[in-house]
Design a protein around this motif. Structure first.
Motif, PDB file in Angstrom:
ATOM      1  N   ARG A  16      56.177  49.456  32.426  1.00 22.89           N
ATOM      2  CA  ARG A  16      56.523  50.429  31.394  1.00 22.89           C
ATOM      3  C   ARG A  16      57.571  49.896  30.402  1.00 22.89           C
ATOM      4  NH1 ARG A  16      58.210  55.129  34.411  1.00 22.89           N
ATOM      5  NH2 ARG A  16      56.015  55.295  34.871  1.00 22.89           N
ATOM      6  N   TYR A  17      58.478  49.084  30.909  1.00 19.71           N
ATOM      7  CA  TYR A  17      59.575  48.554  30.086  1.00 19.71           C
ATOM      8  C   TYR A  17      59.592  47.032  30.167  1.00 19.71           C
ATOM      9  CZ  TYR A  17      61.247  53.361  30.441  1.00 19.71           C
ATOM     10  OH  TYR A  17      61.334  54.728  30.400  1.00 19.71           O
ATOM     11  N   PRO A  18      60.082  46.357  29.121  1.00 24.57           N
ATOM     12  CA  PRO A  18      60.115  44.886  29.136  1.00 24.57           C
ATOM     13  C   PRO A  18      61.332  44.360  29.896  1.00 24.57           C
ATOM     14  CG  PRO A  18      60.945  45.658  27.050  1.00 24.57           C
ATOM     15  CD  PRO A  18      60.521  46.882  27.817  1.00 24.57           C
ATOM     16  N   VAL A  19      61.434  44.709  31.165  1.00 26.35           N
ATOM     17  CA  VAL A  19      62.580  44.297  31.978  1.00 26.35           C
ATOM     18  C   VAL A  19      62.106  43.671  33.282  1.00 26.35           C
ATOM     19  CG1 VAL A  19      64.109  46.092  31.055  1.00 26.35           C
ATOM     20  CG2 VAL A  19      62.775  46.561  33.112  1.00 26.35           C
ATOM     21  N   TYR A  20      62.967  42.826  33.838  1.00 16.54           N
ATOM     22  CA  TYR A  20      62.785  42.330  35.195  1.00 16.54           C
ATOM     23  C   TYR A  20      63.788  43.069  36.073  1.00 16.54           C
ATOM     24  CZ  TYR A  20      60.071  38.397  33.375  1.00 16.54           C
ATOM     25  OH  TYR A  20      59.130  37.618  32.764  1.00 16.54           O
ATOM     26  N   THR A  21      63.333  43.547  37.216  1.00 19.44           N
ATOM     27  CA  THR A  21      64.215  44.276  38.115  1.00 19.44           C
ATOM     28  C   THR A  21      64.196  43.640  39.495  1.00 19.44           C
ATOM     29  OG1 THR A  21      62.509  45.807  38.897  1.00 19.44           O
ATOM     30  CG2 THR A  21      63.703  46.441  36.904  1.00 19.44           C
ATOM     31  N   LEU A  22      65.265  43.886  40.244  1.00 17.50           N
ATOM     32  CA  LEU A  22      65.331  43.466  41.627  1.00 17.50           C
ATOM     33  C   LEU A  22      66.196  44.474  42.367  1.00 17.50           C
ATOM     34  CD1 LEU A  22      64.694  41.402  43.853  1.00 17.50           C
ATOM     35  CD2 LEU A  22      66.783  40.187  43.174  1.00 17.50           C
ATOM     36  N   ALA A  23      65.634  45.101  43.376  1.00 13.29           N
ATOM     37  CA  ALA A  23      66.380  46.017  44.236  1.00 13.29           C
ATOM     38  C   ALA A  23      66.318  45.464  45.656  1.00 13.29           C
ATOM     39  CB  ALA A  23      65.789  47.422  44.177  1.00 13.29           C
ATOM     40  N   LEU A  24      67.468  45.100  46.173  1.00 10.56           N
ATOM     41  CA  LEU A  24      67.565  44.517  47.507  1.00 10.56           C
ATOM     42  C   LEU A  24      68.007  45.590  48.487  1.00 10.56           C
ATOM     43  CD1 LEU A  24      69.460  41.355  46.306  1.00 10.56           C
ATOM     44  CD2 LEU A  24      67.058  41.483  46.937  1.00 10.56           C
ATOM     45  N   VAL A  25      67.257  45.760  49.565  1.00  8.45           N
ATOM     46  CA  VAL A  25      67.531  46.812  50.541  1.00  8.45           C
ATOM     47  C   VAL A  25      68.146  46.178  51.792  1.00  8.45           C
ATOM     48  CG1 VAL A  25      66.537  48.688  51.898  1.00  8.45           C
ATOM     49  CG2 VAL A  25      65.600  48.165  49.642  1.00  8.45           C
ATOM     50  N   PHE A  26      69.264  46.744  52.234  1.00 10.50           N
ATOM     51  CA  PHE A  26      69.963  46.268  53.424  1.00 10.50           C
ATOM     52  C   PHE A  26      70.350  47.439  54.318  1.00 10.50           C
ATOM     53  CE2 PHE A  26      71.066  43.245  50.039  1.00 10.50           C
ATOM     54  CZ  PHE A  26      70.702  42.053  50.625  1.00 10.50           C
ATOM     55  N   PRO A  27      70.383  47.213  55.626  1.00  4.82           N
ATOM     56  CA  PRO A  27      70.943  48.236  56.505  1.00  4.82           C
ATOM     57  C   PRO A  27      72.432  48.398  56.172  1.00  4.82           C
ATOM     58  CG  PRO A  27      69.799  46.560  57.792  1.00  4.82           C
ATOM     59  CD  PRO A  27      69.879  46.072  56.389  1.00  4.82           C
ATOM     60  N   LYS A  28      72.908  49.603  56.213  1.00  7.40           N
ATOM     61  CA  LYS A  28      74.291  49.879  55.822  1.00  7.40           C
ATOM     62  C   LYS A  28      75.298  49.171  56.717  1.00  7.40           C
ATOM     63  CE  LYS A  28      77.093  53.802  54.438  1.00  7.40           C
ATOM     64  NZ  LYS A  28      77.120  55.253  54.324  1.00  7.40           N
ATOM     65  N   ASN A  29      74.967  48.939  57.951  1.00  2.84           N
ATOM     66  CA  ASN A  29      75.917  48.315  58.862  1.00  2.84           C
ATOM     67  C   ASN A  29      75.945  46.796  58.796  1.00  2.84           C
ATOM     68  OD1 ASN A  29      73.428  47.902  59.961  1.00  2.84           O
ATOM     69  ND2 ASN A  29      73.913  48.693  61.992  1.00  2.84           N
ATOM     70  N   SER A  30      75.183  46.183  57.864  1.00  2.96           N
ATOM     71  CA  SER A  30      75.199  44.707  57.785  1.00  2.96           C
ATOM     72  C   SER A  30      76.170  44.232  56.729  1.00  2.96           C
ATOM     73  CB  SER A  30      73.807  44.174  57.474  1.00  2.96           C
ATOM     74  OG  SER A  30      73.416  44.481  56.161  1.00  2.96           O
TER      75      SER A  30
ATOM     76  N   LEU B  62      69.990  45.600  41.762  1.00  2.00           N
ATOM     77  CA  LEU B  62      70.676  46.627  42.542  1.00  2.00           C
ATOM     78  C   LEU B  62      70.685  46.266  44.017  1.00  2.00           C
ATOM     79  CD1 LEU B  62      69.033  49.816  40.976  1.00  2.00           C
ATOM     80  CD2 LEU B  62      71.246  48.800  40.392  1.00  2.00           C
ATOM     81  N   LYS B  63      71.783  46.619  44.674  1.00  2.00           N
ATOM     82  CA  LYS B  63      71.888  46.519  46.127  1.00  2.00           C
ATOM     83  C   LYS B  63      71.764  47.932  46.667  1.00  2.00           C
ATOM     84  CE  LYS B  63      74.833  44.674  49.758  1.00  2.00           C
ATOM     85  NZ  LYS B  63      76.077  43.930  50.030  1.00  2.00           N
ATOM     86  N   VAL B  64      70.829  48.121  47.580  1.00  2.00           N
ATOM     87  CA  VAL B  64      70.552  49.439  48.144  1.00  2.00           C
ATOM     88  C   VAL B  64      70.898  49.392  49.631  1.00  2.00           C
ATOM     89  CG1 VAL B  64      68.797  51.210  48.497  1.00  2.00           C
ATOM     90  CG2 VAL B  64      68.677  49.728  46.472  1.00  2.00           C
ATOM     91  N   LEU B  65      71.914  50.151  50.020  1.00  3.51           N
ATOM     92  CA  LEU B  65      72.323  50.225  51.420  1.00  3.51           C
ATOM     93  C   LEU B  65      71.789  51.515  52.019  1.00  3.51           C
ATOM     94  CD1 LEU B  65      76.062  49.137  51.073  1.00  3.51           C
ATOM     95  CD2 LEU B  65      74.140  47.745  51.841  1.00  3.51           C
ATOM     96  N   VAL B  66      71.108  51.385  53.150  1.00  5.93           N
ATOM     97  CA  VAL B  66      70.518  52.556  53.810  1.00  5.93           C
ATOM     98  C   VAL B  66      70.984  52.615  55.265  1.00  5.93           C
ATOM     99  CG1 VAL B  66      68.519  52.653  52.278  1.00  5.93           C
ATOM    100  CG2 VAL B  66      68.390  51.313  54.360  1.00  5.93           C
ATOM    101  N   PRO B  67      71.163  53.825  55.785  1.00  4.14           N
ATOM    102  CA  PRO B  67      71.663  53.974  57.162  1.00  4.14           C
ATOM    103  C   PRO B  67      70.551  53.884  58.210  1.00  4.14           C
ATOM    104  CG  PRO B  67      71.460  56.129  56.164  1.00  4.14           C
ATOM    105  CD  PRO B  67      71.078  55.109  55.102  1.00  4.14           C
ATOM    106  N   PHE B  68      69.719  52.864  58.092  1.00  4.40           N
ATOM    107  CA  PHE B  68      68.586  52.699  58.998  1.00  4.40           C
ATOM    108  C   PHE B  68      68.512  51.262  59.460  1.00  4.40           C
ATOM    109  CE2 PHE B  68      67.184  55.865  55.755  1.00  4.40           C
ATOM    110  CZ  PHE B  68      67.283  56.991  56.555  1.00  4.40           C
ATOM    111  N   GLY B  69      67.678  51.013  60.447  1.00  2.43           N
ATOM    112  CA  GLY B  69      67.466  49.670  60.955  1.00  2.43           C
ATOM    113  C   GLY B  69      66.566  48.841  60.051  1.00  2.43           C
TER     114      GLY B  69
END
Length: 89
Positions: free
Chosen positions: A75-89, A47-54
């Motif tokens: 809990r589950y047999p999965v690999y996850t990746l959540a990437l957090v980016f500033p919304k303005n980038s 997942l790509k997570v865009l946030v309105p912060f610095g």
């Protein structure tokens, strides 16, 4: 809580883990925009997570989300990746 060693999830595992991850991200940061993105390696959920912060707040949120990801991966047999980016980038 069961810990899985194998990572061959069933579709329902991916579905439940994705739902829990998205809900967890929304709890940590209700302002986040969450979108799927292609996996970098062998992630089942990316997942790509865009946030309105610095960048400083992004790094703090990224650590909180990573802790939540580790809980989901235990809990589950999965690999996850959540990437957090500033919304303005």
């Amino acid at each position: 809580m069961a810990v899985y060693c194998e990572r061959n999830p069933k579709p329902e595992d991916i579905s439940m883990a994705t739902t829990e991850l998205v809900l967890g991200i929304q709890q940590v940061c209700p302002e986040a925009e969450i979108a799927p993105c292609p996996p970098y390696e062998d992630e089942h959920i990316c997942l790509k997570v865009l946030v309105p912060f610095g960048v400083d707040i992004c790094r703090k949120l990224e650590r909180q989300i990573t802790d939540f990801e580790l809980t989901i991966q235990a809990r589950y047999p999965v690999y996850t990746l959540a990437l957090v980016f500033p919304k303005n980038s």
